[in-house]
Design an enzyme around this catalytic site. Structure first.
Site, PDB file in Angstrom:
ATOM      1  N   THR A  89      38.941  36.847  44.882  1.00  0.00           N
ATOM      2  CA  THR A  89      39.563  37.935  44.455  1.00  0.00           C
ATOM      3  C   THR A  89      40.685  38.589  45.480  1.00  0.00           C
ATOM      4  O   THR A  89      41.902  39.063  45.081  1.00  0.00           O
ATOM      5  CB  THR A  89      38.488  39.215  43.909  1.00  0.00           C
ATOM      6  N   LYS A 171      37.718  47.325  40.878  1.00  0.00           N
ATOM      7  CA  LYS A 171      37.564  46.917  42.116  1.00  0.00           C
ATOM      8  C   LYS A 171      38.269  47.628  43.273  1.00  0.00           C
ATOM      9  O   LYS A 171      39.475  47.679  42.913  1.00  0.00           O
ATOM     10  CB  LYS A 171      37.595  45.262  42.114  1.00  0.00           C
ATOM     11  N   ASP A 360      44.216  36.397  39.807  1.00  0.00           N
ATOM     12  CA  ASP A 360      43.755  36.075  41.133  1.00  0.00           C
ATOM     13  C   ASP A 360      43.295  34.785  41.388  1.00  0.00           C
ATOM     14  O   ASP A 360      43.333  34.328  42.608  1.00  0.00           O
ATOM     15  CB  ASP A 360      43.156  37.539  41.597  1.00  0.00           C
TER      16      ASP A 360
END
Length: 554
Positions: A89, A171, A360
């Site tokens: 990520t 996130k 990602d």
């Protein structure tokens, strides 16, 4: 007399011809537009763990205004690949926005071990800042570890910091890394409180609009709805049946099946919203609020909104790509994106904004699913690899625990072990490679300091090289067999060089984008320079990508 008239006529004709040629060949510039043509707003939409094939796998069930709108109105680079390993990520978000790779950006994983400080590092950790909007440590984050500028940084520089940049994601790494070093704001979700927070890298107090958004505690609202399928469960024909042993079970549930009860989490466990489609819904609602409150796209100075939808990743990790949960999550996200695009049309104006969609990384099929269908796949255990390797090396080189850890597909030796000074390190690495090549699930291994001398296929060699950071990376890299990964028996993960992890969507729509597609190979790192070319701004400082010319030359 006739000769005089003839001579005068020829002179007039020559003068006229010369004047015509002078006018035709004049270097006087044509009238130019008063201002440089740029979109009012650029929106980066990164869907966490979105494999490229999800654009088409659920196509028939998508609305006309979400993913399908992007495909049918926009321009798609159909064969866009990640050019490095590991495909994680933090690395993906940083590479999309820098146009660069871990060898240059310093973001070599979500986590890594720094051999110089002898400490583990989380990609956005920053002990020098404090949380804003939270009393905990969730806000002690910044882009300090990112060593390249981003396309968002370059927009700020190009507009003398007048263009606004906002990053939003559940996130921290999905907000911080895309927003770059100099944004107007970057916001991420604190699962302890259910609030969106930031850090003192950006500001000392949350804006009123974020505080007002937090006061709604939207997670509670969605918990009250539970999570059931949008459509009859037997209509999810693109997924496996709804009760598989290789799907993870949520705490408190007996089986991994619909409906998933959520009411009990209200006011108690705000983190659980991440693992439901509603996490994406709340993310995009905050993005709409940012557009409204910050006035994004309201003037002729281009702004940038970087949004990452992360719930797709949490759902995939728990249930896998072939689950009904994954399909339902994408169908719900499609509706959320349709609503978001409609909001952009109403507020910024159709044709005034440029949006790109990417991911990602992708995801592997769950090994249990593969084995059930007689296809190769399995898991390895990094801790077991380290234990076995240390036992082997101890017996051969008479040294205790020379290997510290296996992470990001790398073996990291303890270079501060006093016994190492008496060891032939080159011989130890050779022995390590020999051992790894016999390990079940590992296809090959290579000395990271001698990648160019290896006999790996060119694509693997290039991806490992791009992922190798001389200051931060380990000593030996091991390549897993296709569809093998470090993990348990349920759910999926990612990180490998293989197409299921590395083939991602790359679709542009809106301002100056004509409908079309290309099957030419492009890379994740080409997104930032494409935006730079379209906006007539500088590429990021570590950029290695190239513009997608089929799009920029339309």
């Amino acid at each position: 007399m006739k000769k005089t008239l003839l001579f005068a006529g020829l002179c007039c004709l020559c003068s006229l011809t010369f004047a015509q040629k002078k006018t035709k060949n004049s270097t006087t510039p044509a009238a130019s537009p008063a201002t440089l043509d740029r979109p009012k707003l650029v929106v980066g939409l990164v869907v966490d763990q979105m494999r490229w094939d999800y654009l088409y796998r659920y196509y028939d069930r998508y609305t006309n205004g979400g993913f399908k709108r992007m495909i049918n109105e926009g321009f798609s680079a159909e064969n866009t690949l990640i050019p490095y390993t590991p495909t994680y990520t933090a690395v993906g978000h940083s590479s999309i926005y820098t146009g660069s790779v871990p060898a240059i950006t310093g973001i070599i994983g979500n986590d890594w071990y720094d051999p110089q400080t002898r400490k583990g590092v989380y990609c956005t950790d920053d002990s020098t800042v404090t949380s804003v909007g939270s009393s905990g440590i969730a806000g002690k984050m910044s882009p300090r570890n990112l060593k390249s500028s981003t396309i968002t940084d370059e927009l700020r520089l190009a507009t003398n910091f007048r263009g606004k940049v906002i990053g939003i994601s559940l996130k921290d790494r999905g907000s911080i890394l895309p927003a770059g070093h100099t944004p107007t704001g970057a916001y991420w979700y604190d699962g302890q409180t259910g609030d969106w927070i930031t850090s003192t890298w950006y500001m000392n107090q949350l804006p009123a609009w974020v505080q007002n958004f937090n006061s709604q505690k939207l997670a509670n609202k969605y918990y009250e709805q539970d999570w059931n399928t949008l459509y009859p469960v037997n209509s999810y024909v693109q997924s496996t049946t709804d009760n598989q042993v290789y799907e993870g079970i949520t705490r408190g549930e007996q089986t991994p099946t619909f409906p998933h009860p959520l009411k009990g989490y209200a006011g108690k466990n705000y983190d659980m919203i991440r693992s439901t489609p509603y996490g994406n819904t709340i993310t995009l609602k905050l993005a709409e609020e940012a557009i409204k409150a910050e006035g994004l796209g309201k003037d002729n100075i281009t702004d940038f909104l970087a949004v990452s939808c992360s719930s797709t990743d949490y759902v995939g990790h728990q249930y896998g790509p072939n689950s009904i949960e994954a399909e339902d999550t994408y169908l719900r996200l499609d509706k959320d994106i349709e609503e978001f695009f409609n909001y952009l049309d109403r507020t910024v104006g159709k044709g005034n904004y440029l949006v790109f969609l990417s991911a990602d990384h992708g995801a592997a099929h769950v090994p249990g699913f593969m084995q059930e269908n007689k296809m190769p796949g399995g898991t390895v255990d990094n801790k077991a690899i380290v234990t076995g390797l240390n036992t082997y090396l101890e017996s051969r080189f008479k040294i205790k625990k020379p290997v510290l850890v296996a992470m990001n597909n790398q073996i990291i030796f303890d270079h501060y072990n006093k016994e190492m000074k008496d060891v032939d390190f080159a011989a130890m690495k050779t022995a390590t490679i020999d051992y790894l090549r016999t390990y079940d699930g590992i296809a090959n291994a290579v000395d990271l300091s001698r990648i160019a001398e290896s006999t790996l296929p060119a694509v693997q060699k290039e991806m490992i090289t791009n992922g190798y950071n001389a200051r931060l990376s380990g000593d030996v890299y091991f390549i897993l067999q296709p569809n093998y990964f470090d993990g348990g028996k349920t759910g999926t993960t990612h990180g490998a060089w293989n197409p299921y992890d590395a083939h991602i969507p790359c679709v542009f729509m809106g301002w100056n984008v004509k409908h079309g597609k290309t099957n030419k190979t492009y890379h994740m790192t080409d997104i930032a320079p494409t935006i730079a070319a379209m906006l007539h701004i500088q590429m990021p400082s570590g950029n290695i990508g190239v513009p997608i010319t089929e799009l920029t030359h339309q």
